[in-house]
Motif scaffolding. Structure first.
Motif, PDB file in Angstrom:
ATOM      1  N   ILE A 140       0.851  -1.191   0.000  1.00  0.00           N
ATOM      2  CA  ILE A 140       0.000   0.000   0.000  1.00  0.00           C
ATOM      3  C   ILE A 140       0.885   1.238   0.000  1.00  0.00           C
ATOM      4  CG2 ILE A 140      -1.788   1.243   1.294  1.00  0.00           C
ATOM      5  CD1 ILE A 140      -2.412  -1.561   2.587  1.00  0.00           C
ATOM      6  N   SER A 141       0.644   2.145  -0.946  1.00  0.00           N
ATOM      7  CA  SER A 141       1.440   3.380  -0.921  1.00  0.00           C
ATOM      8  C   SER A 141       0.509   4.579  -1.040  1.00  0.00           C
ATOM      9  CB  SER A 141       2.469   3.383  -2.052  1.00  0.00           C
ATOM     10  OG  SER A 141       1.795   3.409  -3.287  1.00  0.00           O
ATOM     11  N   ILE A 193     -13.944   3.551  -1.696  1.00  0.00           N
ATOM     12  CA  ILE A 193     -13.133   3.142  -2.850  1.00  0.00           C
ATOM     13  C   ILE A 193     -11.803   2.527  -2.399  1.00  0.00           C
ATOM     14  CG2 ILE A 193     -14.250   4.495  -4.660  1.00  0.00           C
ATOM     15  CD1 ILE A 193     -12.224   6.562  -4.462  1.00  0.00           C
ATOM     16  N   VAL A 194     -11.307   2.975  -1.241  1.00  0.00           N
ATOM     17  CA  VAL A 194     -10.067   2.366  -0.741  1.00  0.00           C
ATOM     18  C   VAL A 194     -10.332   0.914  -0.333  1.00  0.00           C
ATOM     19  CG1 VAL A 194      -8.395   2.422   1.152  1.00  0.00           C
ATOM     20  CG2 VAL A 194      -9.030   4.543   0.019  1.00  0.00           C
ATOM     21  N   THR A 195     -11.424   0.688   0.390  1.00  0.00           N
ATOM     22  CA  THR A 195     -11.671  -0.686   0.847  1.00  0.00           C
ATOM     23  C   THR A 195     -12.052  -1.602  -0.321  1.00  0.00           C
ATOM     24  OG1 THR A 195     -13.888  -0.051   1.530  1.00  0.00           O
ATOM     25  CG2 THR A 195     -12.249  -0.146   3.259  1.00  0.00           C
ATOM     26  N   ASN A 196     -12.735  -1.057  -1.334  1.00  0.00           N
ATOM     27  CA  ASN A 196     -13.014  -1.882  -2.522  1.00  0.00           C
ATOM     28  C   ASN A 196     -11.701  -2.337  -3.162  1.00  0.00           C
ATOM     29  OD1 ASN A 196     -15.757  -1.922  -2.488  1.00  0.00           O
ATOM     30  ND2 ASN A 196     -16.050  -0.429  -4.128  1.00  0.00           N
ATOM     31  N   ALA A 197     -10.749  -1.408  -3.270  1.00  0.00           N
ATOM     32  CA  ALA A 197      -9.469  -1.765  -3.897  1.00  0.00           C
ATOM     33  C   ALA A 197      -8.832  -2.921  -3.132  1.00  0.00           C
ATOM     34  CB  ALA A 197      -8.538  -0.555  -3.924  1.00  0.00           C
ATOM     35  N   VAL A 198      -8.873  -2.853  -1.804  1.00  0.00           N
ATOM     36  CA  VAL A 198      -8.265  -3.923  -1.002  1.00  0.00           C
ATOM     37  C   VAL A 198      -9.075  -5.217  -1.165  1.00  0.00           C
ATOM     38  CG1 VAL A 198      -7.682  -4.677   1.347  1.00  0.00           C
ATOM     39  CG2 VAL A 198      -7.336  -2.279   0.683  1.00  0.00           C
ATOM     40  N   ARG A 199     -10.399  -5.098  -1.120  1.00  0.00           N
ATOM     41  CA  ARG A 199     -11.238  -6.306  -1.140  1.00  0.00           C
ATOM     42  C   ARG A 199     -11.159  -7.048  -2.468  1.00  0.00           C
ATOM     43  NH1 ARG A 199     -16.579  -5.929  -0.533  1.00  0.00           N
ATOM     44  NH2 ARG A 199     -16.837  -3.721  -0.945  1.00  0.00           N
ATOM     45  N   TYR A 200     -11.034  -6.279  -3.569  1.00  0.00           N
ATOM     46  CA  TYR A 200     -11.063  -6.964  -4.872  1.00  0.00           C
ATOM     47  C   TYR A 200      -9.680  -7.303  -5.415  1.00  0.00           C
ATOM     48  CZ  TYR A 200     -15.998  -6.130  -4.742  1.00  0.00           C
ATOM     49  OH  TYR A 200     -17.303  -6.155  -4.349  1.00  0.00           O
ATOM     50  N   THR A 201      -8.632  -6.842  -4.740  1.00  0.00           N
ATOM     51  CA  THR A 201      -7.286  -7.129  -5.242  1.00  0.00           C
ATOM     52  C   THR A 201      -6.701  -8.321  -4.473  1.00  0.00           C
ATOM     53  OG1 THR A 201      -6.991  -4.815  -5.777  1.00  0.00           O
ATOM     54  CG2 THR A 201      -4.987  -6.122  -5.637  1.00  0.00           C
ATOM     55  N   PRO A 202      -6.281  -9.351  -5.202  1.00  0.00           N
ATOM     56  CA  PRO A 202      -5.741 -10.515  -4.496  1.00  0.00           C
ATOM     57  C   PRO A 202      -4.484 -10.161  -3.692  1.00  0.00           C
ATOM     58  CG  PRO A 202      -6.068 -10.969  -6.838  1.00  0.00           C
ATOM     59  CD  PRO A 202      -6.273  -9.507  -6.657  1.00  0.00           C
ATOM     60  N   ALA A 203      -4.209 -10.977  -2.692  1.00  0.00           N
ATOM     61  CA  ALA A 203      -3.035 -10.772  -1.833  1.00  0.00           C
ATOM     62  C   ALA A 203      -1.792 -10.609  -2.705  1.00  0.00           C
ATOM     63  CB  ALA A 203      -2.875 -11.956  -0.902  1.00  0.00           C
ATOM     64  N   GLN A 208      -2.438   1.964  -4.730  1.00  0.00           N
ATOM     65  CA  GLN A 208      -1.799   3.282  -4.658  1.00  0.00           C
ATOM     66  C   GLN A 208      -2.862   4.358  -4.467  1.00  0.00           C
ATOM     67  OE1 GLN A 208       0.037   2.240  -8.514  1.00  0.00           O
ATOM     68  NE2 GLN A 208       1.795   3.383  -7.746  1.00  0.00           N
ATOM     69  N   VAL A 209      -2.737   5.068  -3.350  1.00  0.00           N
ATOM     70  CA  VAL A 209      -3.668   6.163  -3.064  1.00  0.00           C
ATOM     71  C   VAL A 209      -2.941   7.457  -3.408  1.00  0.00           C
ATOM     72  CG1 VAL A 209      -4.990   7.314  -1.242  1.00  0.00           C
ATOM     73  CG2 VAL A 209      -4.704   4.825  -1.185  1.00  0.00           C
ATOM     74  N   GLN A 210      -3.615   8.325  -4.171  1.00  0.00           N
ATOM     75  CA  GLN A 210      -2.917   9.550  -4.583  1.00  0.00           C
ATOM     76  C   GLN A 210      -3.831  10.772  -4.503  1.00  0.00           C
ATOM     77  OE1 GLN A 210      -2.038  10.617  -8.869  1.00  0.00           O
ATOM     78  NE2 GLN A 210      -0.009   9.960  -8.239  1.00  0.00           N
ATOM     79  N   TRP A 211      -3.257  11.859  -4.007  1.00  0.00           N
ATOM     80  CA  TRP A 211      -3.942  13.159  -4.086  1.00  0.00           C
ATOM     81  C   TRP A 211      -3.160  13.988  -5.082  1.00  0.00           C
ATOM     82  CZ3 TRP A 211      -8.261  15.281  -1.691  1.00  0.00           C
ATOM     83  CH2 TRP A 211      -8.473  16.644  -1.976  1.00  0.00           C
ATOM     84  N   SER A 218      -8.319  22.580  -8.822  1.00  0.00           N
ATOM     85  CA  SER A 218      -9.138  21.419  -8.466  1.00  0.00           C
ATOM     86  C   SER A 218      -8.179  20.273  -8.103  1.00  0.00           C
ATOM     87  CB  SER A 218     -10.047  21.022  -9.630  1.00  0.00           C
ATOM     88  OG  SER A 218      -9.262  20.584 -10.721  1.00  0.00           O
ATOM     89  N   ALA A 219      -8.722  19.143  -7.708  1.00  0.00           N
ATOM     90  CA  ALA A 219      -7.832  18.040  -7.333  1.00  0.00           C
ATOM     91  C   ALA A 219      -8.459  16.704  -7.668  1.00  0.00           C
ATOM     92  CB  ALA A 219      -7.522  18.112  -5.846  1.00  0.00           C
ATOM     93  N   HIS A 220      -7.588  15.727  -7.873  1.00  0.00           N
ATOM     94  CA  HIS A 220      -8.043  14.357  -8.117  1.00  0.00           C
ATOM     95  C   HIS A 220      -7.559  13.468  -6.972  1.00  0.00           C
ATOM     96  CE1 HIS A 220      -8.460  14.666 -12.786  1.00  0.00           C
ATOM     97  NE2 HIS A 220      -9.150  15.572 -12.125  1.00  0.00           N
ATOM     98  N   PHE A 221      -8.507  12.820  -6.315  1.00  0.00           N
ATOM     99  CA  PHE A 221      -8.135  11.823  -5.303  1.00  0.00           C
ATOM    100  C   PHE A 221      -8.349  10.483  -5.982  1.00  0.00           C
ATOM    101  CE2 PHE A 221      -9.625   8.578  -2.420  1.00  0.00           C
ATOM    102  CZ  PHE A 221      -8.668   8.593  -1.425  1.00  0.00           C
ATOM    103  N   SER A 222      -7.292   9.686  -6.122  1.00  0.00           N
ATOM    104  CA  SER A 222      -7.508   8.429  -6.843  1.00  0.00           C
ATOM    105  C   SER A 222      -6.938   7.228  -6.111  1.00  0.00           C
ATOM    106  CB  SER A 222      -6.934   8.514  -8.259  1.00  0.00           C
ATOM    107  OG  SER A 222      -5.569   8.743  -8.181  1.00  0.00           O
ATOM    108  N   VAL A 223      -7.552   6.103  -6.373  1.00  0.00           N
ATOM    109  CA  VAL A 223      -7.082   4.846  -5.792  1.00  0.00           C
ATOM    110  C   VAL A 223      -6.883   3.882  -6.958  1.00  0.00           C
ATOM    111  CG1 VAL A 223      -7.592   2.957  -4.209  1.00  0.00           C
ATOM    112  CG2 VAL A 223      -8.417   5.266  -3.693  1.00  0.00           C
ATOM    113  N   ARG A 224      -5.633   3.475  -7.137  1.00  0.00           N
ATOM    114  CA  ARG A 224      -5.295   2.562  -8.237  1.00  0.00           C
ATOM    115  C   ARG A 224      -5.008   1.188  -7.641  1.00  0.00           C
ATOM    116  NH1 ARG A 224      -2.855   3.206 -13.294  1.00  0.00           N
ATOM    117  NH2 ARG A 224      -2.951   5.461 -12.991  1.00  0.00           N
ATOM    118  N   ASP A 225      -5.538   0.151  -8.257  1.00  0.00           N
ATOM    119  CA  ASP A 225      -5.211  -1.186  -7.749  1.00  0.00           C
ATOM    120  C   ASP A 225      -4.737  -2.078  -8.889  1.00  0.00           C
ATOM    121  OD1 ASP A 225      -7.418  -2.834  -8.913  1.00  0.00           O
ATOM    122  OD2 ASP A 225      -8.691  -1.526  -7.686  1.00  0.00           O
TER     123      ASP A 225
END
Ligand code: ADP
Length: 307
Positions: A140-141, A193-203, A208-211, A218-225
């Motif tokens: 997790i970063s 969206i953070v917990t979905n990324a963890v739940r659907y991504t295999p071990a 990657q969480v990014q602001w 304006s800003a983009h808050f994104s979660v990449r898995d």
């Protein structure tokens, strides 16, 4: 394209004249059909854990079980109760969001605090997936990027010293900007969206969480898995209530099917939008776009401090 639905009424008058009244009821019918689907979905979602629960009660009543077996069944019953509680909680959240068009109390939320909170939640959930260890099973970063593209990795755990290599303002948490939002609401959206990324991504996968600040403030808050990804035909439907790409997988991971519907409502109430990009087999990026009007950039904060 759906055919328009018309309701036609014929009024006859004594002199033999007739008046034909026709009304377009397409939207009414669509709303009615959505309401019926919703009630059917809710009933189904509640009936499933209830049926399982009732099955365990019967087993406990009818079988001579030892203490360990009893505890095992009670544990399973607890799981089903938790599932129903989560569902009811999400339903209430959604109906509260739909009932009032504007967000609740606004407050300034420090972006660094928001990011650290995301990390802690992702880490806790990821560790829970490996009950024997306190270590997360995902990499997790978390990072913060200014409008010029300067990237600051947010060190975790949260009390680690911040970004020694980068000098100046940006490395200090209080200078990473603020967002004006209803804290609980925004938190439930980002947590979803953070917990979905963890739940659907295999071990072993990456989260990657990014602001990222944009040039216009304006800003983009994104979660990449690096999870399974989502086929393009599903993407437009993800925010529908109870829409799931894979029903059994969602249940397995504890989902109610309402998470992204809640996210969409929350972000729209804050004047922003939800973007989803995904590639099958590669992973997904869920982005919350937040408008400049809701944000205080690091520069604005610095100017305010000088005044
Ligand atoms: P759920 O509670 O089922 O997770 P959501 O509304 O949060 O409900 O998500 C809807 C569906 O979108 C999920 O059931 C899942 O199929 C898909 N989905 C959401 N996030 C991801 C992700 N990061 N990777 C793959 N699929 C996802």
């Amino acid at each position: 394209v759906d055919k328009p639905q018309l309701s036609v009424v014929v009024n006859e008058y004594g002199d033999g004249k007739k008046l034909l009244l026709s009304r377009d009821i397409t939207i009414l019918q669509k709303n009615e059909s959505m309401r019926r689907d919703f009630v059917a979905n809710v009933s189904h979602e509640i009936r499933t854990p209830l049926t399982i629960f009732a099955g365990f009660v019967e087993t406990l009543q009818n079988l001579p079980l030892g203490r360990d077996e009893q505890l095992h069944y009670l544990g399973m019953m607890q799981q089903q109760t938790a599932r129903m509680q989560l569902l009811v909680q999400d339903l209430l959240t959604l109906s509260r969001l739909e009932a009032s068009p504007v967000p609740g109390l606004h407050e300034f939320i420090n972006i660094h605090t928001l990011l650290v909170r995301c990390h802690d939640e992702a880490h806790a959930l990821s560790s829970a997936l490996a009950p024997d260890s306190s270590k997360a099973v995902h990499q997790i970063s978390v990072c913060w990027v200014d409008a010029q593209g300067l990237q600051v990795a947010i060190p975790v755990p949260a009390d680690a010293p911040l970004c020694e290599k980068i000098d100046g303002e940006v490395a200090r948490p209080q200078c990473m900007g603020r967002v004006l939002a209803a804290d609980q609401e925004l938190h439930s959206a980002v947590a979803n969206i953070v917990t979905n990324a963890v739940r659907y991504t295999p071990a072993g996968g990456r989260i990657q969480v990014q602001w990222r600040w944009q040039a216009d403030g304006s800003a983009h808050f994104s979660v990449r898995d690096s999870g399974p990804g989502i086929a393009p035909e599903h993407i437009p439907r993800l925010t529908e209530r109870f829409y799931r790409v894979d029903r059994s997988r969602s249940r397995e991971t504890g989902g109610t099917g309402l998470g992204l519907a809640i996210v969409k409502h929350v972000i729209q109430r804050h004047g922003g939008q939800l973007l989803v990009e995904s590639e099958l087999g590669k992973g997904s990026v869920f982005t919350l776009v937040l408008p400049a009007a809701r944000l205080q950039t690091p520069q604005a904060l610095a100017e305010e401090a000088e005044r």
